[in-house]
Design a protein around this motif. Structure first.
Motif, PDB file in Angstrom:
ATOM      1  N   ASP A  92       0.364   7.153   6.312  1.00  8.62           N
ATOM      2  CA  ASP A  92       0.460   5.695   6.415  1.00  8.62           C
ATOM      3  C   ASP A  92      -0.296   5.280   7.681  1.00  8.62           C
ATOM      4  OD1 ASP A  92       1.091   3.074   6.899  1.00  8.62           O
ATOM      5  OD2 ASP A  92       3.267   3.307   6.686  1.00  8.62           O
ATOM      6  N   GLU A  93      -1.565   4.931   7.478  1.00  8.77           N
ATOM      7  CA  GLU A  93      -2.436   4.538   8.605  1.00  8.77           C
ATOM      8  C   GLU A  93      -2.466   3.018   8.767  1.00  8.77           C
ATOM      9  OE1 GLU A  93      -4.963   6.204  10.655  1.00  8.77           O
ATOM     10  OE2 GLU A  93      -5.112   8.220   9.790  1.00  8.77           O
ATOM     11  N   VAL A  94      -1.440   2.343   8.250  1.00  6.08           N
ATOM     12  CA  VAL A  94      -1.435   0.876   8.302  1.00  6.08           C
ATOM     13  C   VAL A  94      -1.572   0.382   9.743  1.00  6.08           C
ATOM     14  CG1 VAL A  94      -0.031  -1.189   7.888  1.00  6.08           C
ATOM     15  CG2 VAL A  94      -0.213   0.570   6.123  1.00  6.08           C
TER      16      VAL A  94
ATOM     17  N   ASP B 104      -3.707  13.511   1.243  1.00  3.30           N
ATOM     18  CA  ASP B 104      -4.005  13.322  -0.178  1.00  3.30           C
ATOM     19  C   ASP B 104      -4.031  11.845  -0.530  1.00  3.30           C
ATOM     20  OD1 ASP B 104      -3.878  16.204  -1.056  1.00  3.30           O
ATOM     21  OD2 ASP B 104      -1.917  15.966  -0.092  1.00  3.30           O
ATOM     22  N   ILE B 105      -3.238  11.075   0.214  1.00  2.00           N
ATOM     23  CA  ILE B 105      -3.175   9.632  -0.012  1.00  2.00           C
ATOM     24  C   ILE B 105      -3.142   8.972   1.364  1.00  2.00           C
ATOM     25  CG2 ILE B 105      -1.867   7.727  -1.041  1.00  2.00           C
ATOM     26  CD1 ILE B 105      -0.651   9.676  -3.021  1.00  2.00           C
ATOM     27  N   MET B 106      -3.900   7.894   1.526  1.00  2.00           N
ATOM     28  CA  MET B 106      -3.917   7.202   2.813  1.00  2.00           C
ATOM     29  C   MET B 106      -3.695   5.698   2.578  1.00  2.00           C
ATOM     30  SD  MET B 106      -6.701   7.834   5.766  1.00  2.00           S
ATOM     31  CE  MET B 106      -7.859   6.522   5.862  1.00  2.00           C
ATOM     32  N   CYS B 107      -2.785   5.122   3.373  1.00  2.00           N
ATOM     33  CA  CYS B 107      -2.463   3.703   3.245  1.00  2.00           C
ATOM     34  C   CYS B 107      -3.141   2.924   4.377  1.00  2.00           C
ATOM     35  CB  CYS B 107      -0.958   3.483   3.356  1.00  2.00           C
ATOM     36  SG  CYS B 107      -0.024   4.425   2.151  1.00  2.00           S
ATOM     37  N   LEU B 108      -3.840   1.858   4.003  1.00  2.00           N
ATOM     38  CA  LEU B 108      -4.535   1.026   4.989  1.00  2.00           C
ATOM     39  C   LEU B 108      -4.137  -0.436   4.807  1.00  2.00           C
ATOM     40  CD1 LEU B 108      -8.139   2.499   4.568  1.00  2.00           C
ATOM     41  CD2 LEU B 108      -6.470   3.074   6.346  1.00  2.00           C
ATOM     42  N   ALA B 109      -3.984  -1.146   5.903  1.00  2.00           N
ATOM     43  CA  ALA B 109      -3.743  -2.604   5.815  1.00  2.00           C
ATOM     44  C   ALA B 109      -4.079  -3.211   7.176  1.00  2.00           C
ATOM     45  CB  ALA B 109      -2.316  -2.906   5.382  1.00  2.00           C
ATOM     46  N   LYS B 110      -3.097  -3.771   7.853  1.00  2.00           N
ATOM     47  CA  LYS B 110      -3.254  -4.463   9.139  1.00  2.00           C
ATOM     48  C   LYS B 110      -4.702  -4.765   9.585  1.00  2.00           C
ATOM     49  CE  LYS B 110       1.245  -3.939  11.195  1.00  2.00           C
ATOM     50  NZ  LYS B 110       2.155  -2.849  10.864  1.00  2.00           N
ATOM     51  N   GLY B 111      -5.382  -3.786  10.185  1.00  2.00           N
ATOM     52  CA  GLY B 111      -6.696  -4.063  10.771  1.00  2.00           C
ATOM     53  C   GLY B 111      -7.847  -4.104   9.789  1.00  2.00           C
TER      54      GLY B 111
ATOM     55  N   SER C 254       0.843  -1.205   0.000  1.00  2.00           N
ATOM     56  CA  SER C 254       0.000   0.000   0.000  1.00  2.00           C
ATOM     57  C   SER C 254       0.876   1.252   0.000  1.00  2.00           C
ATOM     58  CB  SER C 254      -0.968   0.009   1.188  1.00  2.00           C
ATOM     59  OG  SER C 254      -0.316   0.343   2.394  1.00  2.00           O
ATOM     60  N   VAL C 255       2.053   1.160   0.626  1.00  2.00           N
ATOM     61  CA  VAL C 255       2.984   2.296   0.649  1.00  2.00           C
ATOM     62  C   VAL C 255       3.700   2.425  -0.703  1.00  2.00           C
ATOM     63  CG1 VAL C 255       5.116   3.192   1.680  1.00  2.00           C
ATOM     64  CG2 VAL C 255       3.290   2.316   3.146  1.00  2.00           C
TER      65      VAL C 255
ATOM     66  N   ILE D 188      10.210  17.818  -4.744  1.00  2.00           N
ATOM     67  CA  ILE D 188       9.582  16.960  -3.738  1.00  2.00           C
ATOM     68  C   ILE D 188       8.149  16.630  -4.147  1.00  2.00           C
ATOM     69  CG2 ILE D 188       8.731  16.877  -1.349  1.00  2.00           C
ATOM     70  CD1 ILE D 188      11.391  18.335  -0.641  1.00  2.00           C
ATOM     71  N   ALA D 189       7.854  15.328  -4.178  1.00  2.00           N
ATOM     72  CA  ALA D 189       6.521  14.876  -4.564  1.00  2.00           C
ATOM     73  C   ALA D 189       5.598  14.822  -3.352  1.00  2.00           C
ATOM     74  CB  ALA D 189       6.598  13.497  -5.226  1.00  2.00           C
ATOM     75  N   ALA D 190       6.119  14.311  -2.235  1.00  2.00           N
ATOM     76  CA  ALA D 190       5.231  14.106  -1.092  1.00  2.00           C
ATOM     77  C   ALA D 190       6.007  14.018   0.206  1.00  2.00           C
ATOM     78  CB  ALA D 190       4.420  12.817  -1.283  1.00  2.00           C
ATOM     79  N   VAL D 191       5.298  14.305   1.286  1.00  2.00           N
ATOM     80  CA  VAL D 191       5.796  14.023   2.629  1.00  2.00           C
ATOM     81  C   VAL D 191       5.012  12.799   3.102  1.00  2.00           C
ATOM     82  CG1 VAL D 191       6.020  14.853   5.003  1.00  2.00           C
ATOM     83  CG2 VAL D 191       6.256  16.459   3.098  1.00  2.00           C
ATOM     84  N   ILE D 192       5.719  11.788   3.592  1.00  2.00           N
ATOM     85  CA  ILE D 192       5.027  10.595   4.102  1.00  2.00           C
ATOM     86  C   ILE D 192       5.238  10.498   5.608  1.00  2.00           C
ATOM     87  CG2 ILE D 192       7.006   9.112   3.417  1.00  2.00           C
ATOM     88  CD1 ILE D 192       4.887   6.813   3.152  1.00  2.00           C
ATOM     89  N   VAL D 193       4.141  10.294   6.331  1.00  2.00           N
ATOM     90  CA  VAL D 193       4.232  10.155   7.792  1.00  2.00           C
ATOM     91  C   VAL D 193       3.314   9.045   8.296  1.00  2.00           C
ATOM     92  CG1 VAL D 193       4.831  12.557   8.334  1.00  2.00           C
ATOM     93  CG2 VAL D 193       2.422  11.898   8.191  1.00  2.00           C
TER      94      VAL D 193
END
Ligand SMILES: *Cc1c(COP(=O)(O)O)cnc(C)c1O
Length: 451
Positions: free
Chosen positions: A253-255, A276-283, A120-121, A213-218
């Motif tokens: 990154d809301e994984v 702008d973009i959200m990453c989901l997985a784990k739960g 997802s990342v 710079i394209a994005a900041v990821i946190v």
């Protein structure tokens, strides 16, 4: 130990290579073999029951063998287990996408499926990069936080910053700008100064590199794998403000933090941030099956529209993308959030953890306790005053967790941080039992372990 267990352990040692595991130690030590689960407990081949204290590595939400999710998977099994999303649509992936968009931050409109947090990342990074390429800008750099963790594939390791895991791979990685982690415990100053120090550095990087710079990821609010580092309040909001000011994307990154972990459905909600973009997985599937999703805005999606010969297509996909069984589990899990009022019931459990952490913080060798919702970390140090850690080879965290096993809890530390990550829907009684085991072990066993 039964002969059957002994045989299984021998076969494991003969054939398996375990993740994030020094196999020399594994081969030399006793192991627990899990055979089944029931509610918030894992049950081994000897019939011992353990509280699943880290949610089977941070993904279990409603417990194990939850009837509604079991039934949803069985019922889907009678229809079809998997068909591709390349050139075909599929019922369950459609139903789930609608549900995800309904609960996600309002600006997010599109769902791109994959099968793990790392993918997802990867997808988020590639979408951010190609988004600008499609708009005829060549922005190929990212800003990430030091000590961040976004998964173990090469792209996600590139934006990761955990020395212990990542430094060996440095020659394989692409260049990323790193800003300091806002980590109040290890910062010389107030939480507010700590937040500002990190934000200032991010702004400096954005200012110095206005065109690439394209994005900041946190990881929003909590850097999980770094040792449950909880950011100062409004840090995320500050990052959102800066990314807007300098016109770059924000990837959340809301994984780990998604699906109730921080007390809200998503961590971003705590600070009213729309990434702008959200990453989901784990739960996402309640911790049942591998599934992930990368959510984007309509604007990003639209930048990929064009005639085939314009080459704006996003050429990325995985064979099991949008797997029907996994989507069916995820739909059932989201329905359970509503039916069982999972989010509404969190405050009492969050407070219970906070009470115990306060008591634990007073014990010997405890340098810091950190909590954000149902994510908590207890950092063990050699010297409370100087915050000096124990030598890594001493494996203090691992030994403390091992001491909890005979008491009925399965835990996994991050170096010398004891991680508390119970299933989001855990009942208060089981949670209290788990907290009692943690408290007792730190109070009574830790002093002997460090000797
Ligand atoms: C666990 C995690 C990942 C990686 O997810 P996998 O499913 O293990 O690939 C990515 N980001 C964060 C924040 C995580 O905690």
């Amino acid at each position: 130990m039964s002969r059957r267990t002994e045989k299984l352990i021998n076969l494991d040692k003969q054939y398996l290579w375990h993740p994030f595991t020094q196999m020399k130690q594994w081969l030399a030590s006793e192991q627990v073999v899990i055979e089944s689960g029931q509610g918030f407990y894992l049950i081994d081949t000897e019939g011992n029951r353990y509280i699943d204290g880290v949610s089977s590595l941070w993904c279990n939400v409603h417990g194990h063998r939850v009837k509604k999710i079991d039934d949803a998977i069985k019922s889907q099994l009678d229809k079809i287990s998997h068909s591709t999303l390349l050139g075909l649509a599929q019922t369950k992936s459609i139903e789930l996408a609608e549900k995800l968009i309904a609960i996600a931050p309002k600006n997010l409109k599109k769902v791109f499926y994959s099968d793990s947090g790392a993918t997802s990342v990867e997808i988020a990074l590639k979408i951010a990069y190609q988004y600008y390429r499609n708009k005829e800008q060549k922005r190929d750099k990212f800003i990430a936080l030091r000590q961040s963790y976004h998964g173990d594939t090469i792209g996600s390791v590139s934006v990761g910053g955990i020395e212990l895991f990542h430094s060996i791979f440095k020659p394989m990685l692409f260049d990323v700008f790193f800003a300091p982690t806002p980590f109040p415990y290890r910062f010389n100053g107030t939480a507010e100064q700590c937040k500002q120090f990190s934000l200032d550095k991010i702004e400096e990087l954005l200012k110095e590199n206005p065109e690439n710079i394209a994005a900041v990821i946190v990881e929003p609010l909590v850097q999980g794998a770094a040792g449950i580092i909880v950011h100062p309040k409004d840090f995320l909001k500050g990052v959102r403000r800066l990314t807007k000011k300098y016109g770059v994307l924000l990837i959340a990154d809301e994984v780990a933090t998604g699906f109730g972990r921080t007390g809200k459905m998503f961590a971003c909600e705590n600070e009213q941030v729309e990434p702008d973009i959200m990453c989901l997985a784990k739960g996402i599937t309640g911790g049942y099956l591998p599934l992930a999703a990368t959510l984007t805005t309509q604007e990003i999606f639209d930048a990929f529209l064009g005639e085939p010969a314009e080459f704006k297509t996003f050429y990325h996909g995985h064979t099991y993308t949008g797997n029907a069984l996994a989507c069916a589990a995820a739909i059932a899990s989201l329905e359970l959030f509503e039916e069982n009022k999972i989010i509404e019931l969190l405050p009492a459990k969050i407070n219970l953890i906070a009470e115990y952490l306060k008591k634990i913080s007073l014990l010997d060798f405890i340098g810091d306790v950190r909590q954000c919702g149902l994510m908590a970390g207890v950092e063990i140090v050699k010297d409370k005053k100087t915050k000096k850690p124990f030598d890594y080879e001493k494996m203090i965290g691992a030994k403390v967790c091992a001491a909890m096993r005979p008491k009925g809890a399965l835990m996994r530390p991050l170096s010398d941080v004891i991680v508390l990550m119970p299933p989001v829907a855990i009942d208060s009684d089981t949670l209290q039992k788990l907290l009692d085991i943690v408290y007792d072990t730190i109070k009574n066993d830790l002093p002997k372990i460090v000797k």
